[in-house]
Motif scaffolding. Structure first.
Motif, PDB file in Angstrom:
ATOM      1  N   MET A   1       0.835  -1.192   0.000  1.00  0.00           N
ATOM      2  CA  MET A   1       0.000   0.000   0.000  1.00  0.00           C
ATOM      3  C   MET A   1       0.872   1.245   0.000  1.00  0.00           C
ATOM      4  O   MET A   1       1.943   1.251   0.596  1.00  0.00           O
ATOM      5  N   ILE A   2       0.376   2.269  -0.625  1.00  0.00           N
ATOM      6  CA  ILE A   2       1.070   3.558  -0.650  1.00  0.00           C
ATOM      7  C   ILE A   2       0.306   4.506   0.268  1.00  0.00           C
ATOM      8  O   ILE A   2      -0.866   4.789   0.013  1.00  0.00           O
ATOM      9  N   GLY A   3       0.932   4.984   1.325  1.00  0.00           N
ATOM     10  CA  GLY A   3       0.263   5.843   2.306  1.00  0.00           C
ATOM     11  C   GLY A   3       0.139   7.289   1.868  1.00  0.00           C
ATOM     12  O   GLY A   3      -0.881   7.924   2.093  1.00  0.00           O
ATOM     13  N   PHE A   4       1.198   7.812   1.247  1.00  0.00           N
ATOM     14  CA  PHE A   4       1.150   9.165   0.702  1.00  0.00           C
ATOM     15  C   PHE A   4       2.232   9.319  -0.346  1.00  0.00           C
ATOM     16  O   PHE A   4       3.172   8.515  -0.427  1.00  0.00           O
ATOM     17  N   LEU A   5       2.067  10.341  -1.159  1.00  0.00           N
ATOM     18  CA  LEU A   5       3.060  10.703  -2.170  1.00  0.00           C
ATOM     19  C   LEU A   5       3.449  12.150  -1.959  1.00  0.00           C
ATOM     20  O   LEU A   5       2.599  12.982  -1.643  1.00  0.00           O
ATOM     21  N   LYS A   6       4.728  12.435  -2.157  1.00  0.00           N
ATOM     22  CA  LYS A   6       5.210  13.800  -2.041  1.00  0.00           C
ATOM     23  C   LYS A   6       6.044  14.094  -3.282  1.00  0.00           C
ATOM     24  O   LYS A   6       7.040  13.419  -3.538  1.00  0.00           O
ATOM     25  N   GLY A   7       5.581  15.057  -4.067  1.00  0.00           N
ATOM     26  CA  GLY A   7       6.274  15.377  -5.304  1.00  0.00           C
ATOM     27  C   GLY A   7       5.683  16.606  -5.952  1.00  0.00           C
ATOM     28  O   GLY A   7       5.133  17.472  -5.272  1.00  0.00           O
ATOM     29  N   LYS A   8       5.767  16.653  -7.280  1.00  0.00           N
ATOM     30  CA  LYS A   8       5.245  17.793  -8.031  1.00  0.00           C
ATOM     31  C   LYS A   8       4.195  17.339  -9.019  1.00  0.00           C
ATOM     32  O   LYS A   8       4.274  16.239  -9.583  1.00  0.00           O
ATOM     33  N   VAL A   9       3.212  18.205  -9.245  1.00  0.00           N
ATOM     34  CA  VAL A   9       2.153  17.913 -10.205  1.00  0.00           C
ATOM     35  C   VAL A   9       2.764  17.972 -11.604  1.00  0.00           C
ATOM     36  O   VAL A   9       3.240  19.013 -12.046  1.00  0.00           O
ATOM     37  N   ALA A  10       2.741  16.821 -12.300  1.00  0.00           N
ATOM     38  CA  ALA A  10       3.325  16.737 -13.635  1.00  0.00           C
ATOM     39  C   ALA A  10       2.272  16.842 -14.731  1.00  0.00           C
ATOM     40  O   ALA A  10       2.564  17.283 -15.839  1.00  0.00           O
ATOM     41  N   LEU A  11       1.043  16.421 -14.424  1.00  0.00           N
ATOM     42  CA  LEU A  11      -0.033  16.444 -15.418  1.00  0.00           C
ATOM     43  C   LEU A  11      -1.372  16.554 -14.708  1.00  0.00           C
ATOM     44  O   LEU A  11      -1.592  15.916 -13.682  1.00  0.00           O
ATOM     45  N   LEU A  12      -2.249  17.365 -15.266  1.00  0.00           N
ATOM     46  CA  LEU A  12      -3.620  17.492 -14.777  1.00  0.00           C
ATOM     47  C   LEU A  12      -4.553  17.048 -15.899  1.00  0.00           C
ATOM     48  O   LEU A  12      -4.550  17.630 -16.984  1.00  0.00           O
ATOM     49  N   LYS A  13      -5.316  15.997 -15.652  1.00  0.00           N
ATOM     50  CA  LYS A  13      -6.272  15.504 -16.645  1.00  0.00           C
ATOM     51  C   LYS A  13      -7.440  14.865 -15.892  1.00  0.00           C
ATOM     52  O   LYS A  13      -7.335  13.739 -15.423  1.00  0.00           O
ATOM     53  N   ARG A  14      -8.529  15.618 -15.794  1.00  0.00           N
ATOM     54  CA  ARG A  14      -9.680  15.141 -15.016  1.00  0.00           C
ATOM     55  C   ARG A  14     -10.010  13.694 -15.334  1.00  0.00           C
ATOM     56  O   ARG A  14     -10.023  13.335 -16.490  1.00  0.00           O
ATOM     57  N   PRO A  15     -10.259  12.873 -14.354  1.00  0.00           N
ATOM     58  CA  PRO A  15     -10.354  13.126 -12.912  1.00  0.00           C
ATOM     59  C   PRO A  15      -9.064  12.798 -12.155  1.00  0.00           C
ATOM     60  O   PRO A  15      -9.099  12.538 -10.969  1.00  0.00           O
ATOM     61  N   PHE A  16      -7.935  12.789 -12.841  1.00  0.00           N
ATOM     62  CA  PHE A  16      -6.704  12.418 -12.149  1.00  0.00           C
ATOM     63  C   PHE A  16      -5.601  13.450 -12.338  1.00  0.00           C
ATOM     64  O   PHE A  16      -5.679  14.330 -13.190  1.00  0.00           O
ATOM     65  N   VAL A  17      -4.593  13.291 -11.496  1.00  0.00           N
ATOM     66  CA  VAL A  17      -3.348  14.048 -11.630  1.00  0.00           C
ATOM     67  C   VAL A  17      -2.219  13.028 -11.684  1.00  0.00           C
ATOM     68  O   VAL A  17      -2.358  11.913 -11.180  1.00  0.00           O
ATOM     69  N   ILE A  18      -1.139  13.416 -12.311  1.00  0.00           N
ATOM     70  CA  ILE A  18       0.065  12.593 -12.240  1.00  0.00           C
ATOM     71  C   ILE A  18       1.069  13.363 -11.403  1.00  0.00           C
ATOM     72  O   ILE A  18       1.351  14.533 -11.662  1.00  0.00           O
ATOM     73  N   ILE A  19       1.553  12.681 -10.363  1.00  0.00           N
ATOM     74  CA  ILE A  19       2.490  13.290  -9.435  1.00  0.00           C
ATOM     75  C   ILE A  19       3.872  12.685  -9.690  1.00  0.00           C
ATOM     76  O   ILE A  19       4.042  11.458  -9.659  1.00  0.00           O
ATOM     77  N   ASP A  20       4.821  13.545  -9.961  1.00  0.00           N
ATOM     78  CA  ASP A  20       6.204  13.133 -10.195  1.00  0.00           C
ATOM     79  C   ASP A  20       6.919  13.033  -8.849  1.00  0.00           C
ATOM     80  O   ASP A  20       7.122  14.038  -8.167  1.00  0.00           O
ATOM     81  N   VAL A  21       7.262  11.795  -8.479  1.00  0.00           N
ATOM     82  CA  VAL A  21       8.002  11.553  -7.247  1.00  0.00           C
ATOM     83  C   VAL A  21       9.343  10.941  -7.651  1.00  0.00           C
ATOM     84  O   VAL A  21       9.401   9.778  -8.050  1.00  0.00           O
ATOM     85  N   ASN A  22      10.392  11.755  -7.621  1.00  0.00           N
ATOM     86  CA  ASN A  22      11.729  11.292  -8.004  1.00  0.00           C
ATOM     87  C   ASN A  22      11.730  10.622  -9.378  1.00  0.00           C
ATOM     88  O   ASN A  22      12.242   9.519  -9.547  1.00  0.00           O
ATOM     89  N   ASP A  23      11.139  11.296 -10.353  1.00  0.00           N
ATOM     90  CA  ASP A  23      11.096  10.852 -11.750  1.00  0.00           C
ATOM     91  C   ASP A  23      10.237   9.616 -12.009  1.00  0.00           C
ATOM     92  O   ASP A  23      10.405   8.945 -13.024  1.00  0.00           O
ATOM     93  N   VAL A  24       9.330   9.303 -11.086  1.00  0.00           N
ATOM     94  CA  VAL A  24       8.330   8.261 -11.299  1.00  0.00           C
ATOM     95  C   VAL A  24       6.967   8.942 -11.215  1.00  0.00           C
ATOM     96  O   VAL A  24       6.670   9.634 -10.233  1.00  0.00           O
ATOM     97  N   GLY A  25       6.136   8.768 -12.245  1.00  0.00           N
ATOM     98  CA  GLY A  25       4.824   9.408 -12.269  1.00  0.00           C
ATOM     99  C   GLY A  25       3.744   8.496 -11.716  1.00  0.00           C
ATOM    100  O   GLY A  25       3.563   7.377 -12.197  1.00  0.00           O
ATOM    101  N   TYR A  26       3.034   8.966 -10.708  1.00  0.00           N
ATOM    102  CA  TYR A  26       1.931   8.222 -10.102  1.00  0.00           C
ATOM    103  C   TYR A  26       0.616   8.869 -10.521  1.00  0.00           C
ATOM    104  O   TYR A  26       0.412  10.063 -10.315  1.00  0.00           O
ATOM    105  N   LYS A  27      -0.269   8.061 -11.093  1.00  0.00           N
ATOM    106  CA  LYS A  27      -1.590   8.524 -11.503  1.00  0.00           C
ATOM    107  C   LYS A  27      -2.525   8.392 -10.300  1.00  0.00           C
ATOM    108  O   LYS A  27      -2.718   7.293  -9.774  1.00  0.00           O
ATOM    109  N   VAL A  28      -3.087   9.526  -9.864  1.00  0.00           N
ATOM    110  CA  VAL A  28      -3.915   9.546  -8.665  1.00  0.00           C
ATOM    111  C   VAL A  28      -5.262  10.187  -8.991  1.00  0.00           C
ATOM    112  O   VAL A  28      -5.323  11.319  -9.482  1.00  0.00           O
ATOM    113  N   LEU A  29      -6.331   9.458  -8.734  1.00  0.00           N
ATOM    114  CA  LEU A  29      -7.677  10.002  -8.899  1.00  0.00           C
ATOM    115  C   LEU A  29      -7.991  10.901  -7.712  1.00  0.00           C
ATOM    116  O   LEU A  29      -7.769  10.506  -6.561  1.00  0.00           O
TER     117      LEU A  29
END
Length: 114
Positions: A1-29
């Protein structure tokens, strides 16, 4: 399980965002209420719920740990899955939802007492 992510918003595309965490993009609804507040490149810490099914692996994100807790509580209600719970958070804030639930519970309790 992933408890939290800390990074930068790399992409905004409703209904999700992609968060760049150390050059890995996580798609989060995320709920619309969060999506509307975000901007590209913004630093972000987001608390996540990991939903695993045979055909899917989804992350659902919230800015506050308390909101994640309320989201997880909604999932215990029969008939409410993660996408429905996310839609509820898109319609009302967690604070408003909690007030409405407490009011409904108190009315139910009063009816039982009479």
């Amino acid at each position: 399980m992933i408890g939290f992510l800390k990074g930068k918003v790399a992409l905004l595309k409703r209904p999700f965002v992609i968060i760049d965490v150390n050059d890995v993009g996580y798609k989060v609804l995320v709920p619309e209420t969060i999506y509307a507040k975000l901007s590209l490149g913004e630093a972000l810490k987001i608390y996540t719920y990991t939903y695993v099914r045979e055909d899917a692996l989804d992350l659902f994100g919230f800015l506050e740990a308390e909101d994640l807790g309320l989201f997880e509580s909604l999932l215990t209600v029969s008939g409410i899955g993660p996408k429905t719970a996310l839609n509820i958070f898109s319609l009302v804030s967690a604070k408003t939802l909690l007030k409405r639930l407490l009011k409904a519970m108190s009315v139910s309790l009063l009816r039982c007492h009479v």
